[in-house]
Motif scaffolding. Structure first.
Motif, short mmCIF file in Angstrom:
data_model
loop_
_atom_site.label_atom_id
_atom_site.label_comp_id
_atom_site.label_asym_id
_atom_site.label_seq_id
_atom_site.Cartn_x
_atom_site.Cartn_y
_atom_site.Cartn_z
N ASP A 143 39.20 39.82 43.08
CA ASP A 143 38.30 39.56 43.84
C ASP A 143 37.35 39.35 44.56
O ASP A 143 36.33 39.12 44.58
CB ASP A 143 37.82 40.80 43.02
N GLY A 144 37.79 38.09 44.19
CA GLY A 144 37.38 36.31 44.63
C GLY A 144 36.69 36.09 43.88
O GLY A 144 36.15 34.84 44.45
N LYS A 145 36.96 36.79 42.55
CA LYS A 145 35.58 36.42 41.84
C LYS A 145 35.90 35.14 40.23
O LYS A 145 37.45 35.66 40.40
CB LYS A 145 34.33 37.71 40.81
N THR A 146 35.51 34.17 40.49
CA THR A 146 35.64 32.98 38.80
C THR A 146 35.21 33.23 37.04
O THR A 146 34.09 33.89 37.63
CB THR A 146 35.55 31.89 39.34
N ARG A 147 36.25 33.19 36.64
CA ARG A 147 35.57 33.46 35.49
C ARG A 147 36.27 32.84 34.65
O ARG A 147 37.79 31.64 35.43
CB ARG A 147 35.83 34.90 34.81
N THR A 158 45.02 47.06 45.95
CA THR A 158 45.84 47.47 44.43
C THR A 158 46.17 48.28 44.09
O THR A 158 46.22 49.59 45.59
CB THR A 158 44.38 46.85 43.89
N PRO A 159 47.24 49.01 43.41
CA PRO A 159 47.74 50.23 43.41
C PRO A 159 46.76 51.12 43.09
O PRO A 159 47.08 52.53 43.55
CB PRO A 159 48.86 49.43 42.47
N GLU A 160 45.80 50.48 42.10
CA GLU A 160 44.85 51.70 42.25
C GLU A 160 44.45 52.18 43.18
O GLU A 160 43.89 53.11 43.38
CB GLU A 160 43.91 51.30 40.63
N GLN A 161 43.33 51.46 44.12
CA GLN A 161 42.76 51.52 45.47
C GLN A 161 44.25 52.36 46.24
O GLN A 161 43.78 53.74 47.14
CB GLN A 161 42.79 50.33 45.90
N LYS A 162 45.49 51.83 45.95
CA LYS A 162 46.17 52.56 46.98
C LYS A 162 46.49 54.19 46.57
O LYS A 162 46.42 54.84 47.86
CB LYS A 162 47.44 52.14 47.28
N LEU A 214 47.73 40.87 49.84
CA LEU A 214 46.07 40.93 49.05
C LEU A 214 47.18 39.54 48.35
O LEU A 214 46.43 38.78 47.81
CB LEU A 214 45.67 42.14 48.64
N TYR A 215 47.87 39.88 47.59
CA TYR A 215 49.11 39.30 46.54
C TYR A 215 49.69 37.68 47.25
O TYR A 215 50.88 37.67 46.81
CB TYR A 215 49.65 39.57 45.60
#
Length: 420
Positions: free
Chosen positions: A371-375, A247-251, A308-309
């Motif tokens: 993140d692989g989590k469903t909602r 993600t841009p935040e992680q980068k 990632l995307y």
């Protein structure tokens, strides 16, 4: 304590002087041109611009001034001085000239390294009957300057590097994927601690503690005394990166920490370099080399990593959200994949768009995040119904596809001439 407040006051005066210097206005103009170019790319991908150029400029200028003030006070308080040479004025012009080739060269690590190497070569010697100039540069001071500038840059990247990142569609291994380009620029007015040799201590001088300055630069002051003054200077800090595998935040966080380590390493060299020529030479070489290694390593990692995307087999990947659209209001995020709407599996964007012809008054959306989590998100719209989620999807036939190699080698020359 009284002397400390005097130092702070003098430092603030120097920063204010730098803000009204012509070089600061030149930097502002270059920033405007760069943000305009970025805005054109955003319109090409999204068909709209999320934040106008004026707002970006105001935020960047204010952030640069605030960081410049804080860093200037720190720089002067701990004592990282530089012996000002006539050739020091070429730092910013050289950085701008190098940026004509590539934006990432708009950096004092390259300009400082180039000036440092020339300083070792040009020492007033005779060459083919011509006397070469003696640059007499303060090498430890330049290394310290580059270190403190990159420390400021690392803070700005940590705070704002991921803001307003621009989605771009790339093609990797025959499949479409989205990446996010981060381009931020900050004009930096700040105060530089300068050493001067004078005949006598001038009136109004401020007595400083015995340990100060931290960096004990060696200057020939026979027949005079060394005094320290505060000098206004203008620099420009820029951050350009592309997030493909994270993600841009992680980068931006990873880049910020790498730059912080780089800056602290240079400051350490600067503190011990004044009476060690070999360490000065090593610092001059490592300044541009390490900086380039950080950038190239990051680019190689992004080129070779899995995006990632990626385009999903089923569902709709959210490339971006329309400002103040429904998706932004109900909590959809970039990179989310919309799997189901009201219990119906979504095949693709065309399928989802056709479903909203029903103007649902109540919807529930099943989503899988990056993140692989469903909602599941629910929304009621009993008065008018819902016919648009306010998202920009990743589609199979995008309007524009970018090559990472091309995005990594854009310079001011291409920007001003409009050449591809």
């Amino acid at each position: 304590m009284h002397s400390f407040f005097q130092v702070v006051y003098t430092t603030l005066q120097a920063v204010a002087t730098a803000i009204f210097h012509p070089w600061f206005l030149i930097v502002i103009y270059l920033m405007y041109r760069m943000y305009k170019k970025i805005g054109d790319m955003e319109v090409t991908t999204l068909l709209f611009m999320r934040q106008n150029i004026g707002s970006k400029m105001v935020q960047s200028v204010l952030s640069g001034i605030l960081i410049g003030i804080g860093a200037s006070i720190l720089l002067v308080a701990i004592g990282l001085p530089i012996h000002l040479s006539d050739y020091m004025v070429f730092l910013l012009p050289i950085a701008i000239m190098l940026a004509m080739i590539n934006f990432r060269y708009l950096c004092f690590s390259y300009a400082g390294g180039l000036l440092g190497i020339l300083s070792f070569i040009l020492r007033g010697q005779m060459f083919l009957g011509v006397k070469l100039p003696d640059m007499n540069l303060d090498i430890p001071g330049i290394i310290a300057l580059v270190g403190i500038l990159h420390f400021m840059e690392s803070l700005l990247i940590l705070l704002e590097g991921a803001e307003d990142s621009i989605p771009m569609i790339i093609k990797k291994d025959g499949k479409f994927a989205s990446a996010y380009m981060m381009q931020r620029y900050w004009p930096l007015p700040f105060a530089l601690l300068v050493m001067e040799v004078v005949a006598a201590v001038p009136q109004g001088s401020i007595a400083m503690p015995n340990w100060w300055p931290l960096m004990k630069n060696i200057v020939d002051h026979a027949g005079g005394v060394i005094v320290y003054s505060i000098y206004p200077i203008t620099a420009v800090l820029g951050y350009g990166d592309i997030a493909v595998s994270m993600t841009p935040e992680q980068k931006s966080r990873r880049t910020s920490l790498s730059l912080m380590a780089y800056s602290l390493f240079l400051l350490l060299i600067a503190v011990f370099a004044p009476n060690r020529i070999w360490l000065q030479g090593l610092g001059v070489i490592l300044m541009p080399v390490l900086h380039e290694m950080l950038i190239v390593r990051s680019q190689i990692r992004e080129r070779n990593s899995k995006p990632l995307y990626t385009y999903p087999d089923k569902g709709v990947r959210i490339l971006d959200l329309k400002p103040e659209g429904l998706g932004e209001k109900i909590g959809l995020r970039r990179g989310d994949i919309i799997l189901k709407i009201n219990g119906t599996e979504i095949e693709n964007y065309a399928h989802m768009k056709s479903m909203f012809n029903n103007y649902f008054t109540f919807i529930w959306i099943d989503i899988i995040g990056i993140d692989g989590k469903t909602r599941c998100i629910e929304h009621q719209a009993y008065s008018s119904g819902v016919n648009d989620l306010g998202i920009i999807p990743l589609i199979q036939e995008p309007l524009a596809v970018y090559r990472l190699e091309n995005m990594e080698s854009v310079g001011l020359f291409k920007m001003f001439t409009g050449k591809k």
